[in-house]
Motif scaffolding. Structure first.
Motif, PDB file in Angstrom:
ATOM      1  N   GLY A   1       0.526   1.441  -1.795  1.00 45.63           N
ATOM      2  CA  GLY A   1      -0.122   0.471  -0.932  1.00 45.63           C
ATOM      3  C   GLY A   1       0.682  -0.806  -0.800  1.00 45.63           C
ATOM      4  O   GLY A   1       1.730  -0.976  -1.426  1.00 45.63           O
TER       5      GLY A   1
ATOM      6  N   LEU B   1      -0.057  -5.151  -0.130  1.00 45.35           N
ATOM      7  CA  LEU B   1      -0.975  -6.269   0.040  1.00 45.35           C
ATOM      8  C   LEU B   1      -0.180  -7.495   0.424  1.00 45.35           C
ATOM      9  O   LEU B   1       1.016  -7.592   0.143  1.00 45.35           O
ATOM     10  CB  LEU B   1      -1.797  -6.536  -1.229  1.00 45.35           C
TER      11      LEU B   1
ATOM     12  N   LEU C   1      -4.471  -5.694   3.335  1.00 50.86           N
ATOM     13  CA  LEU C   1      -4.540  -4.649   2.321  1.00 50.86           C
ATOM     14  C   LEU C   1      -4.406  -3.313   3.023  1.00 50.86           C
ATOM     15  O   LEU C   1      -5.255  -2.939   3.821  1.00 50.86           O
ATOM     16  CB  LEU C   1      -5.852  -4.717   1.535  1.00 50.86           C
TER      17      LEU C   1
ATOM     18  N   ILE D   1      -3.809   0.535   1.986  1.00 51.48           N
ATOM     19  CA  ILE D   1      -3.669   1.591   0.986  1.00 51.48           C
ATOM     20  C   ILE D   1      -3.331   2.871   1.735  1.00 51.48           C
ATOM     21  O   ILE D   1      -3.997   3.227   2.713  1.00 51.48           O
ATOM     22  CB  ILE D   1      -4.958   1.768   0.154  1.00 51.48           C
TER      23      ILE D   1
ATOM     24  N   GLN E   1      -6.039   6.702  -1.080  1.00 47.76           N
ATOM     25  CA  GLN E   1      -7.306   5.980  -1.090  1.00 47.76           C
ATOM     26  C   GLN E   1      -8.312   6.637  -2.031  1.00 47.76           C
ATOM     27  O   GLN E   1      -8.259   7.831  -2.275  1.00 47.76           O
ATOM     28  CB  GLN E   1      -7.859   5.896   0.329  1.00 47.76           C
TER      29      GLN E   1
ATOM     30  N   GLY F   1      -7.162  -0.310  -4.270  1.00 47.14           N
ATOM     31  CA  GLY F   1      -7.676  -1.466  -3.542  1.00 47.14           C
ATOM     32  C   GLY F   1      -8.287  -2.482  -4.487  1.00 47.14           C
ATOM     33  O   GLY F   1      -8.030  -3.682  -4.387  1.00 47.14           O
TER      34      GLY F   1
ATOM     35  N   PRO G   1     -14.355  -2.148   6.038  1.00 42.36           N
ATOM     36  CA  PRO G   1     -14.251  -2.395   4.595  1.00 42.36           C
ATOM     37  C   PRO G   1     -15.330  -3.313   4.017  1.00 42.36           C
ATOM     38  O   PRO G   1     -15.274  -3.646   2.830  1.00 42.36           O
ATOM     39  CB  PRO G   1     -12.871  -3.048   4.472  1.00 42.36           C
TER      40      PRO G   1
END
Length: 151
Positions: A57, A59, A83, A85, A90, A95, A125
């Motif tokens: 991922g 960020l 963010l 991922i 996932q 996360g 999200p």
């Protein structure tokens, strides 16, 4: 799990990360985030998320950014800007790890709140951020819901 800065050695791995197709309208691709990090180096904190040697991922935090300088030039905020991922990674806690890492960085810099924005739609999200303790502030930013977490 660990975070690593984006470097000449790993930027291609960062660019190769992609979310599920049904999430593409929820978060900008990594390439846009890296462009923004280049344009706003004083505020952007981009990192790759690794599980052992596998990038899972990306960020990007914003640190001490002027939130709405025309309205309140003293309102500076820090939080999670992006963010991403990887689709196949996932559901494995990456996360949560990413959000906690951003919060640690904000606290280390003397911050007491972390902010995030999210697209307010079904399948978005919001439940994830609410589970982590973020609460809506009642503000909107670019049409997105603004959430805050007291650190």
């Amino acid at each position: 799990m660990r975070l690593e800065p984006v470097t000449p050695k790993n930027y291609e791995a960062a660019l190769a990360l992609s979310v599920r197709p049904d999430q593409e309208d929820l978060v900008e691709p990594v390439v846009k985030s890296l462009a923004e990090a280049y344009v706003y180096p004083e505020y952007a904190w981009p990192r790759l998320i690794y599980d052992d040697d596998r990038p899972v991922g990306f960020l990007m935090a914003f640190l001490d950014i002027p939130w709405n300088p025309d309205r309140d030039p003293d309102d500076r905020r820090s939080g999670l800007w992006r963010l991403n991922i990887a689709a196949d990674a996932q559901g494995n806690g990456y996360g949560r790890f990413a959000v906690e890492a951003v919060c640690r960085e904000i606290r280390a810099r003397g911050g007491t709140r972390a902010y995030v924005t999210w697209e307010p739609r079904a399948g978005g999200p919001e439940p994830f951020y609410l589970r982590l303790g973020f609460r809506p502030t009642g503000e909107r930013s670019g049409g997105q819901t603004v959430g805050v977490l007291d650190l």
